[in-house]
Each structure stands twice: as C-alpha cells, then as structure tokens.
Design an enzyme around this catalytic site. Structure first.
Site: not given
Ligand code: ARG
Length: 368
Positions: A66, A69, A237, A242
C-alpha cells in the site's frame, strides 16, 4: 491455532500495543493476566475496542503493497462483533458503504465482524469488494468486469439476476457459519458512481463509462495478536491509476485503450507511435478530473508518492523500519518519476497485517 502459539502471538501484540500507546507496566500486567487466563480457559481471547483499533491501524501501516499508508492512524473502526443475524450483518455492510462514502469525502474505514473460532469462520463475506461490477461470459465475449466472472456466476446460482450491462452492481453475499449463503442488493441511493469524462476530448464515443467511488476490500483476513478476523471489510480512497491504468485499461479488464486511441485519432498501426501511452494519459486525466468534479476523494500517483515519502520519513523518525513491496509501491504510470523507483524495499512480513485468503464458492443446492 495452538494454545501455545496463540499465547505467544497475543503476548507479542499486547506488548507492542502497551509500549506504543505509552501505558504502564501495571496496566499491561493486569491485561495480560486476563488474556492468558481466557486463552487457557477457552482457547481464545477477545480484544478490547482499543486493541481492535490499534490492531487494524497497525495492520494498515504494515501493508507492504500500500502506497497510501501515511494515513494509517486515521482509520476509523466499527466493531461489528455483536452482529449475529443476516439482517444485522447486511445492515453493518450497508452502513459501511454509507459512512465510508460520506457524500464523496471518503473516510478510511473498517468494519470488523466475529473472528474465526477454533479455525472455523463464523461470518463470511463472499464479495471481493463491497462495490464491484458483475462480469458475464456471453457468446459475443465478456460483458462487464472479467474479474468478477466466477463471483457473478455464484450470485446467479443463489438466485440473483443482473441486467447484463457492463456496469451491473453486484449484490452483497454473506454466510453465517455453514448455513446457506444469502444475498441482498445494495440500496441504490447508497451507491456513489462517477461518470468518467475527459474535459477536452470525447474519449469514449458513444460508450458510457463510469466507476464507483469507494474501493472496499472485503475478502482479506485481518490478523491481530493471533486472532483471525476473516470478515473485516476496509477501505481507503482510490489512487487514479488503479482505475485509469488498470481497471479500465487492462486488456483483460475493460480494455478501453483502443477505444480512446481511436477517438483521439491516434496512429494505432505502429506501437512506436506510443498510442497506448497517449491514450493512457488521457484516460487517467479523465478519471482524476471526473472524481474531482463530482467532489469524490481521489489521489494522483505523484501526490501519493510524495505522501508515501513523508510516511517513510515519519516511520523512521519514530524508530520503525519501513517494509514494502517494490513492484506494488511503484505506480503503473511514469514509475521513474517517483522516488520509490530508485529505492530497494524490504518485503518482510510484520503482523498485525491483512492477508489474502482462498475463497472457494460453495456449491449451491438449487431447490427447483
Ligand atoms: N486496486 C483495487 C481496485 O481497483 C482496489 C485496491 C485498494 N485500493 C485502495 N486505494 N485502497 O478496485
């Protein structure tokens, strides 16, 4: 899990928590007596709300894939461990969607249901994400999201019928223990979707393209101090790529680059015209601009990389070693414009953390 391992895991987790949250050794000793006693007696222990919150947040902090973070400490936690009926569980899931969406001002949120007990799931959420589009294999090819084909079939076996469009919102599918799974449609007024449009060019022609506001991963296992929360949907979010560089662009997903290139009049006869690259940029601008226009939180990959750099600095100054998975941290567009590209990352696994779990859809008995 063996009692011995559970005791070790619980002790390790609670030691860290009490230290990081600046509690006294007496407080720790008191809580530890309780936990150890419960494990010895029942083979499990129950987290306090404070432990649950800390565990879920640190699990995010430890998520090597991720890039988002920096915000780990802002995760909101809903304790859904009391939910024991289908109505209650679906209600929590709907509420999760509503609270996380927050009219577009997305809130990072996790809802935690009953954990595994003696290695058996008490609650299963069968969806990969709470919001996700169906995918159908038809004679004319795949319609919708190819990622959802198996789950869509499972929903149909349960009796659900989609409209057959490229953007049918899937229902939620829940199972209590080993009872028969049940599905419910998500109330339409809870679902926020964003029509994707480019500000200057008509990049999709007559196709209407959209995406949902919040990515709520619902098939991962949250492990805290030896306890497995196998049903614990969570969300942050979106980062634009992506959607724009993967969901809508991958050949095996919505495969929109040829459409965009054609609409832009690019030379698709030769790879070297870099038509894919140009189409990708337009598609990703459209995603970011559209979310912005509708007031829905989204981050571009350059800003996300900067935020990740701040996260790394903060972690180091707090004396923590940052772990990460390079191939996931580096964005799929303009990777070498981010600092992560030039840096090795240690993909070591630290708990608490979120884990993939194998989801094998059960055979559905049809009563005809
Ligand atoms: N990549 C996944 C998707 O496109 C979502 C994963 C979680 N992403 C996030 N920004 N929290 O649907």
């Amino acid at each position: 899990m063996e009692k011995k391992t559970l005791i070790d895991e619980a002790q390790q987790f609670l030691t860290h928590l009490y230290k990081e949250l600046g509690k006294t050794t007496e407080q720790f000793a008191h809580r530890w007596r309780e936990v150890e006693h419960s494990i010895e007696l029942n083979g499990y222990y129950e987290h306090t709300y404070e432990e649950l919150v800390y565990g879920a947040r640190v699990a995010w902090r430890n998520s090597n894939r991720c890039i988002g973070r920096l915000f780990w400490n802002q995760l909101k936690v809903i304790d859904g461990r009391q939910a024991s009926t289908y109505d209650e569980i679906f209600q929590y899931l709907f509420e999760h969607i509503r609270i996380a969406t927050n009219n577009g001002k997305i809130k990072p949120l996790i809802t935690i249901f009953r954990p595994e007990l003696n290695g058996k799931k008490q609650v299963t959420v069968w969806n990969h994400q709470l919001l996700r589009y169906a995918g159908y294999e038809t004679e004319g090819g795949i319609v919708g999201d190819s990622d959802s084909i198996a789950f869509t079939r499972f929903c149909q076996q349960l009796g659900w019928k989609g409209n057959g469009t490229a953007f049918d919102m899937l229902p939620l599918v829940v199972q209590i223990g080993d009872e028969a799974p049940e599905y419910r449609e998500i109330p339409e007024d809870m679902i926020m979707e964003i029509p994707i449009k480019h500000e200057e060019h008509d990049i999709f022609g007559d196709r209407e393209i959209k995406w949902y506001a919040v990515p709520i991963i619902s098939d991962m296992r949250l492990e805290i101090g030896g306890i497995n929360y196998v049903a614990a949907p969570f969300n942050g979010w979106y980062m634009g790529t992506e959607i724009g560089a993967r969901n809508l662009a991958d050949e095996s997903r919505y495969n929109l680059l040829p459409t965009v290139a054609k609409q832009l009049g690019l030379n698709t006869k030769h790879q070297r015209s870099l038509w894919k690259d140009e189409a990708l940029v337009a598609l990703n601008q459209a995603v970011l601009d559209s979310y912005k226009k509708y007031g829905v939180t989204i981050v571009d990959h350059h800003t996300a990389a900067e935020q990740f750099r701040v996260f790394e600095q903060k972690e180091e100054s707090d004396g923590r070693h940052v772990t990460g998975k390079w191939s996931w941290l580096v964005p799929p567009m303009a990777p070498a414009t981010t600092h992560m590209y030039f840096k090795p990352y240690d993909n070591a696994l630290v708990t608490p953390n979120y884990f993939y779990q194998k989801m094998k859809y059960p055979d559905v008995q049809k009563n005809t």
